[in-house]
Write a protein that holds these residues in place. Structure first.
Motif, PDB file in Angstrom:
ATOM      1  N   PHE A  55       0.845  -1.183   0.000  1.00 25.72           N
ATOM      2  CA  PHE A  55       0.000   0.000   0.000  1.00 25.72           C
ATOM      3  C   PHE A  55       0.888   1.242   0.000  1.00 25.72           C
ATOM      4  O   PHE A  55       1.731   1.406   0.878  1.00 25.72           O
ATOM      5  N   GLU A  57       0.787   5.348   0.161  1.00 24.18           N
ATOM      6  CA  GLU A  57      -0.091   6.454   0.543  1.00 24.18           C
ATOM      7  C   GLU A  57       0.379   7.755  -0.094  1.00 24.18           C
ATOM      8  O   GLU A  57       1.583   8.010  -0.200  1.00 24.18           O
ATOM      9  N   TRP A  63      -4.660   5.917  -1.572  1.00 23.33           N
ATOM     10  CA  TRP A  63      -3.656   4.851  -1.473  1.00 23.33           C
ATOM     11  C   TRP A  63      -3.650   4.040  -2.763  1.00 23.33           C
ATOM     12  O   TRP A  63      -4.707   3.752  -3.330  1.00 23.33           O
ATOM     13  N   ARG A  65      -3.006   0.426  -3.973  1.00 28.57           N
ATOM     14  CA  ARG A  65      -2.869  -0.959  -3.511  1.00 28.57           C
ATOM     15  C   ARG A  65      -2.388  -1.824  -4.663  1.00 28.57           C
ATOM     16  O   ARG A  65      -2.934  -1.777  -5.770  1.00 28.57           O
ATOM     17  N   PRO A 198      -8.717   5.548   2.570  1.00 28.26           N
ATOM     18  CA  PRO A 198      -8.208   4.933   3.804  1.00 28.26           C
ATOM     19  C   PRO A 198      -9.153   3.869   4.355  1.00 28.26           C
ATOM     20  O   PRO A 198      -8.693   2.834   4.866  1.00 28.26           O
ATOM     21  N   VAL A 201      -8.717   0.726   2.346  1.00 28.43           N
ATOM     22  CA  VAL A 201      -7.456   0.066   2.700  1.00 28.43           C
ATOM     23  C   VAL A 201      -7.629  -0.735   3.983  1.00 28.43           C
ATOM     24  O   VAL A 201      -7.206  -1.897   4.070  1.00 28.43           O
TER      25      VAL A 201
END
Length: 353
Positions: A55, A57, A63, A65, A198, A201
């Motif tokens: 991940f 940021e 983010w 992934r 977020p 995630v």
């Protein structure tokens, strides 16, 4: 498929070379154009690995992934220095089951990632040297790469060619390119590549089992033990289930089971609690060693010559993995192989009873 140690190493390269920098994001292949536009021009603020997932940021709360899957790999290039524990000349940084890719445009699909001298998570000078592995997993190269070093990161790690210009042109089907003023990372062939909030995630991470490098405490050990001990599923399948424990792949599964002298067909609920706890602690140990050395070294207690051979050749590095039909290193019984969780499982029918 890259196992947990490889993904942690890739995240470390991003922390060293991208975090704190403004990143230009694009999709040379075109398949990730919308996602790249979401993060283009933003500063990378963090890079994390949880098991086989990574991940990245950015400063606006988004983010990236990435799950490399069976065929994914990151190619890095630019003004980088080299972690001497992972580099070897003339090769690709790819998966264990891939022997290489055709060269294109002279440079091929080789590029680079490495660590700046003095930075990173080294634990001493002993980590900064090692014999050159025939498969390219270790090196005696001194720290300090050329102006445009090229390295591929996935399961194996190999230094490739150098280039005269920066950034080098994309080679092959590059899903996403991340570019700073002096470093570029190209992603090819991932199973997953998406931009998340977020909350999204956290939802992904919540579905994953514990990772010893992310959650090193007793709570994670207890969580692993509790899940395994209530399952009727064979332990050889549970260790590959990323909702049970994060990061274990085919190599580590076979080696952990052999090191525990545990029959892979034993239901999880029938494995003694002390054995399950020992599995967790052994996984923690092997994962740390893998991150440190950039290779899956699963044999210990070796003499100097044996250790040198193991570091130099993958075939001398494991107890049972990839040794079907060969004599067990302990008892001499031919190592068995069967399919389990869609992958080949190697084990000793005599020692793992």
């Amino acid at each position: 498929m890259p196992e947990g140690h490889s993904v942690h190493r890739i995240a470390r390269q991003f922390r060293l070379h991208f975090v704190g920098n403004r990143v230009s994001a694009s999709s040379p292949q075109g398949r990730f154009a919308a996602g790249a536009a979401e993060i283009d021009g933003h500063v990378m603020t963090d890079a994390r690995a949880v098991g086989k997932q990574m991940f990245l940021e950015f400063d606006h709360g988004r983010w990236l992934r990435v799950h490399l899957g069976m065929y994914g790999a990151w190619d890095f290039a630019g003004d980088i220095t080299a972690d001497a524990t992972v580099l070897a000349a003339n090769g690709r940084m790819g998966q264990t089951n891939q022997k290489g890719t055709p060269e294109q445009g002279g440079a091929g699909e080789r590029s680079g990632a490495a660590e700046r001298s003095g930075a990173g998570e080294h634990s001493g000078a002993a980590e900064r040297s090692g014999p050159v592995d025939a498969a390219g997993e270790d090196s005696l190269h001194s720290i300090g790469a050329p102006r445009v070093a090229r390295l591929r990161m996935a399961e194996q790690e190999k230094l490739g060619a150098t280039a005269d210009t920066f950034p080098p042109g994309p080679v092959g089907a590059v899903r996403v390119r991340l570019l700073t003023h002096d470093t570029v990372a190209d992603l090819r062939g991932p199973t997953a590549c998406e931009v998340l909030s977020p909350e999204e995630v956290q939802a992904v991470i919540a579905r994953l089992g514990p990772d010893p490098l992310v959650d090193p405490g007793k709570r994670s050990e207890d969580r692993f033990v509790a899940v395994v001990r209530k399952k009727p599923t064979p332990i050889g399948l549970l260790l590959m289930d990323q909702s049970v424990v994060s990061g274990i792949g085919n190599v580590y599964r076979a080696e952990l089971l052999f090191r525990a002298r545990l029959n892979p067909h034993t239901p999880g609920r029938d494995v003694p609690e002390e054995t399950v706890r020992a599995l967790w602690r052994d996984w923690s140990k092997l994962l740390k060693l893998g991150v440190q050395h950039g290779q899956m070294m699963t044999m210990d207690g070796l003499g100097a010559k044996q250790k040198a051979a193991a570091l130099a050749h993958r075939d001398d590095r494991h107890w049972v993995y990839h040794r079907a039909g060969l004599p067990c290193r302990v008892c001499g019984t031919p190592v068995a192989v069967e399919m389990a969780a869609g992958r080949k499982l190697y084990w000793c029918p005599n020692d793992q009873t």
